[in-house]
Write an enzyme that holds these catalytic residues in place. Sequence first.
Site, PDB file in Angstrom:
ATOM      1  N   ASN A 271       0.884  -1.331  -0.111  1.00 38.14           N
ATOM      2  CA  ASN A 271       0.019   0.013  -0.057  1.00 38.14           C
ATOM      3  C   ASN A 271       0.930   1.125  -0.217  1.00 38.14           C
ATOM      4  O   ASN A 271       2.326   0.923  -0.063  1.00 38.14           O
ATOM      5  CB  ASN A 271      -0.993  -0.068   1.080  1.00 38.14           C
ATOM      6  CG  ASN A 271      -0.248   0.034   2.513  1.00 38.14           C
ATOM      7  OD1 ASN A 271       0.719   0.659   2.778  1.00 38.14           O
ATOM      8  ND2 ASN A 271      -0.406  -1.121   3.381  1.00 38.14           N
TER       9      ASN A 271
ATOM     10  N   ASP B 103      -4.195  -6.414   4.810  1.00 45.40           N
ATOM     11  CA  ASP B 103      -5.229  -7.248   5.608  1.00 45.40           C
ATOM     12  C   ASP B 103      -5.218  -8.512   4.950  1.00 45.40           C
ATOM     13  O   ASP B 103      -5.685  -9.421   5.829  1.00 45.40           O
ATOM     14  CB  ASP B 103      -6.547  -6.415   5.160  1.00 45.40           C
ATOM     15  CG  ASP B 103      -6.784  -5.310   6.266  1.00 45.40           C
ATOM     16  OD1 ASP B 103      -6.297  -5.397   7.226  1.00 45.40           O
ATOM     17  OD2 ASP B 103      -7.256  -4.149   5.722  1.00 45.40           O
TER      18      ASP B 103
ATOM     19  N   LYS C 179       9.256 -16.503 -10.750  1.00 43.33           N
ATOM     20  CA  LYS C 179       8.529 -15.416 -11.318  1.00 43.33           C
ATOM     21  C   LYS C 179       7.499 -15.727 -12.144  1.00 43.33           C
ATOM     22  O   LYS C 179       7.726 -16.755 -13.256  1.00 43.33           O
ATOM     23  CB  LYS C 179       9.510 -14.611 -12.213  1.00 43.33           C
ATOM     24  CG  LYS C 179       8.625 -13.281 -12.818  1.00 43.33           C
ATOM     25  CD  LYS C 179       9.726 -12.240 -13.730  1.00 43.33           C
ATOM     26  CE  LYS C 179       8.745 -11.201 -14.535  1.00 43.33           C
ATOM     27  NZ  LYS C 179       9.850 -10.624 -15.582  1.00 43.33           N
TER      28      LYS C 179
ATOM     29  N   PRO D 130      -3.074 -11.924  10.091  1.00 38.44           N
ATOM     30  CA  PRO D 130      -3.242 -11.818  11.719  1.00 38.44           C
ATOM     31  C   PRO D 130      -3.344 -10.223  11.873  1.00 38.44           C
ATOM     32  O   PRO D 130      -2.787  -9.431  11.222  1.00 38.44           O
ATOM     33  CB  PRO D 130      -1.946 -12.166  12.332  1.00 38.44           C
ATOM     34  CG  PRO D 130      -0.941 -12.201  11.291  1.00 38.44           C
ATOM     35  CD  PRO D 130      -1.621 -12.476   9.779  1.00 38.44           C
ATOM     36  N   ASP D 131      -4.196 -10.123  12.976  1.00 41.53           N
ATOM     37  CA  ASP D 131      -4.423  -8.551  13.511  1.00 41.53           C
ATOM     38  C   ASP D 131      -3.349  -8.384  14.517  1.00 41.53           C
ATOM     39  O   ASP D 131      -3.686  -8.720  15.672  1.00 41.53           O
ATOM     40  CB  ASP D 131      -5.763  -8.298  13.768  1.00 41.53           C
ATOM     41  CG  ASP D 131      -6.054  -6.909  13.861  1.00 41.53           C
ATOM     42  OD1 ASP D 131      -5.124  -5.972  14.696  1.00 41.53           O
ATOM     43  OD2 ASP D 131      -7.173  -6.055  13.636  1.00 41.53           O
ATOM     44  N   ILE D 132      -2.255  -7.566  14.417  1.00 39.78           N
ATOM     45  CA  ILE D 132      -1.434  -7.414  15.312  1.00 39.78           C
ATOM     46  C   ILE D 132      -1.684  -6.681  16.342  1.00 39.78           C
ATOM     47  O   ILE D 132      -1.402  -7.297  17.644  1.00 39.78           O
ATOM     48  CB  ILE D 132      -0.127  -6.496  14.599  1.00 39.78           C
ATOM     49  CG1 ILE D 132       0.271  -7.426  13.396  1.00 39.78           C
ATOM     50  CG2 ILE D 132       1.294  -6.726  15.414  1.00 39.78           C
ATOM     51  CD1 ILE D 132       1.427  -6.899  12.525  1.00 39.78           C
ATOM     52  N   VAL D 133      -2.288  -5.609  16.245  1.00 39.90           N
ATOM     53  CA  VAL D 133      -2.688  -4.817  17.613  1.00 39.90           C
ATOM     54  C   VAL D 133      -3.863  -5.599  18.390  1.00 39.90           C
ATOM     55  O   VAL D 133      -3.576  -5.681  19.520  1.00 39.90           O
ATOM     56  CB  VAL D 133      -3.259  -3.334  16.968  1.00 39.90           C
ATOM     57  CG1 VAL D 133      -4.719  -3.382  16.535  1.00 39.90           C
ATOM     58  CG2 VAL D 133      -2.973  -2.467  18.348  1.00 39.90           C
TER      59      VAL D 133
HETATM   60  O1  PMT Z   1       3.094   6.230   6.377  1.00 44.35           O
HETATM   61  P1  PMT Z   1       2.579   7.540   6.032  1.00 44.35           P
HETATM   62  O2  PMT Z   1       2.750   7.646   4.622  1.00 44.35           O
HETATM   63  O3  PMT Z   1       3.122   8.542   6.758  1.00 44.35           O
HETATM   64  O4  PMT Z   1       0.919   7.339   6.212  1.00 44.35           O
HETATM   65  C1  PMT Z   1       0.374   7.133   7.548  1.00 44.35           C
HETATM   66  C2  PMT Z   1      -0.543   6.248   7.822  1.00 44.35           C
HETATM   67  C3  PMT Z   1      -1.916   6.820   6.835  1.00 44.35           C
HETATM   68  C4  PMT Z   1      -0.188   4.746   7.180  1.00 44.35           C
HETATM   69  C5  PMT Z   1      -1.069   6.289   9.436  1.00 44.35           C
HETATM   70  O5  PMT Z   1      -1.204   7.532   9.845  1.00 44.35           O
HETATM   71  C6  PMT Z   1      -2.085   5.300   9.388  1.00 44.35           C
HETATM   72  O6  PMT Z   1      -3.349   5.679   9.339  1.00 44.35           O
HETATM   73  N1  PMT Z   1      -1.679   4.054   9.952  1.00 44.35           N
HETATM   74  C7  PMT Z   1      -2.888   3.055  10.220  1.00 44.35           C
HETATM   75  C8  PMT Z   1      -3.168   2.332   8.955  1.00 44.35           C
HETATM   76  C9  PMT Z   1      -4.028   1.157   8.961  1.00 44.35           C
HETATM   77  O7  PMT Z   1      -3.941   0.144   8.573  1.00 44.35           O
HETATM   78  O8  PMT Z   1      -5.400   1.574   9.569  1.00 44.35           O
HETATM   79  P2  PMT Z   1      -6.471   0.394   9.663  1.00 44.35           P
HETATM   80  O9  PMT Z   1      -7.622   1.090  10.031  1.00 44.35           O
HETATM   81  O10 PMT Z   1      -6.253  -0.627   8.552  1.00 44.35           O
HETATM   82  O11 PMT Z   1      -6.113  -0.348  10.860  1.00 44.35           O
HETATM   83  C10 PMT Z   1      -6.402  -0.125  12.407  1.00 44.35           C
HETATM   84  C11 PMT Z   1      -5.461  -0.498  13.265  1.00 44.35           C
HETATM   85  O12 PMT Z   1      -5.091  -1.822  13.345  1.00 44.35           O
HETATM   86  C12 PMT Z   1      -4.080   0.388  13.040  1.00 44.35           C
HETATM   87  O13 PMT Z   1      -3.460   0.748  14.177  1.00 44.35           O
HETATM   88  C13 PMT Z   1      -3.023  -0.728  12.332  1.00 44.35           C
HETATM   89  O14 PMT Z   1      -1.745  -0.693  12.491  1.00 44.35           O
HETATM   90  C14 PMT Z   1      -3.582  -2.023  13.173  1.00 44.35           C
HETATM   91  N2  PMT Z   1      -3.552  -3.163  12.205  1.00 44.35           N
HETATM   92  C15 PMT Z   1      -4.259  -3.316  11.211  1.00 44.35           C
HETATM   93  C16 PMT Z   1      -4.480  -4.680  10.443  1.00 44.35           C
HETATM   94  C17 PMT Z   1      -3.587  -5.680  10.809  1.00 44.35           C
HETATM   95  N3  PMT Z   1      -3.558  -6.950  10.186  1.00 44.35           N
HETATM   96  N4  PMT Z   1      -2.862  -5.654  12.119  1.00 44.35           N
HETATM   97  C18 PMT Z   1      -2.916  -4.130  12.548  1.00 44.35           C
HETATM   98  O15 PMT Z   1      -2.264  -4.168  13.978  1.00 44.35           O
END
Ligand code: PMT
Length: 400
Positions: A210, A279, A289, A305-308
């Site tokens: 992304n 995701d 390739k 997996p969702d890390i957080v």
């Molecule tokens: O890197 P830059 O160009 O400066 O851009 C910054 C940013 C837009 C990437 C940043 O500010 C930001 O918003 N990061 C979170 C992006 C994201 O994946 O958001 P989400 O809404 O999909 O995820 C929600 C939360 O879960 C986030 O804290 C993410 O890190 C976490 N997550 C999501 C998916 C996953 N599989 N594991 C996670 O831990």
Amino acid sequence: MNDIVKKRLILGVTGGVAAYKAAELTRLLVKNGVEVRVVMTEAARHFVAPATFQALSGQPVLTDLWDGPAANGMAHIELTRHADAVLIAPASADFLAKLVHGAADDLLSTLCLARACPLLVAPAMNREMWDNPATQRNVAQLKRDGVVIIGPDSGAQACGETGPGRMVEPATLAEDVESYWHPKLLAGKRVLITAGPTFEAIDAVRGITNLSSGKMGYAVARAAIEAGAEVTLVSGPTCLTPPTAAKTLSVTSAQQMLEAVNKEIAGTDIFISVAAVADYYVLNPSEQKIKKDAHILTLELAPNPDIVANVMNLPNPPFCVGFAAESENLYEFAEMKRKRKRLPLLAANLVQDALGSEDNELTLFDDDGAHPLPRAPKIVLARQLIARTAKLYHKEKGSK
Ligand code: PMT
């Protein structure tokens, strides 16, 4: 720096080839809103002319104990009474020795002795001079005296030799000096931060990723360091240089990011998940390739997996801060995400504002509601996020 009160720095330049780098340092500090007064030793003037510093700082350069502008003729005292810090860069071996002994035979050494503000020094010298026991003894004594020693770096030297003794690069020095002035809201706390995108392989050369540049996550890491935290940064692929004070682990895929987080999580006080984790990953990526042909290629994707969420589900989770990147309905979606992930604090942004840009607009969501932060450089927003994080963390722990 733009978000804190304007600081005043005395930049002492001593005799060494690295004096030319002090000119760039002056430019960067002034650009960041610091008022810089340059004081040069006689030896420094053999390397760079005072006029260079005068032009870059917009202030007269002082070189002599006897012709300072102070009305009472005591420039060495007058100058430091208005300064927030004195930085000597480059600091020669000779000048370090003078500081140790409290010598006061020129304007710079005299004002160091007469100062009532912190002293930071960035040594620069040949590697043998740096390694010499006399210099090492002097550095150890200066540390005991409360002087902050920045560097030196190691690498190719102007004399043609390679080793420790290079002055820390101006951009890093400017950051270190500015960090020194920030309130230590997270002193001694261990902060783990994820940043950047992840990359999920399709075959040996292609993948799904992304547009995250890592800038927001690296800014959060820098702001946490400024706040006195011990920072570990788990970073997906970016083109950025990580802050030198952070322990950085580079990863590629979401699975690797999860493994790195699991490895580092023990003892972490605060986890900040800035990474844009993919995701989905590709099931059975090809080791070779994939050859192009006329047929439609179908990829099978499985959820990552969702890390957080993994961190939140630990028996004793650290204080967790999440991010939410949305393309619409920011308030509604972000608050839903915070509730679903049970996060005490979440920073939300619109992808069109945030991805890859230097500036951003963040809204912080916590139990007290939504706190919009106006558009600003990412480092400024990161400092505001760290301040809010520290406040909620200490409230939860009852520690401040
Ligand atoms: O890197 P830059 O160009 O400066 O851009 C910054 C940013 C837009 C990437 C940043 O500010 C930001 O918003 N990061 C979170 C992006 C994201 O994946 O958001 P989400 O809404 O999909 O995820 C929600 C939360 O879960 C986030 O804290 C993410 O890190 C976490 N997550 C999501 C998916 C996953 N599989 N594991 C996670 O831990």
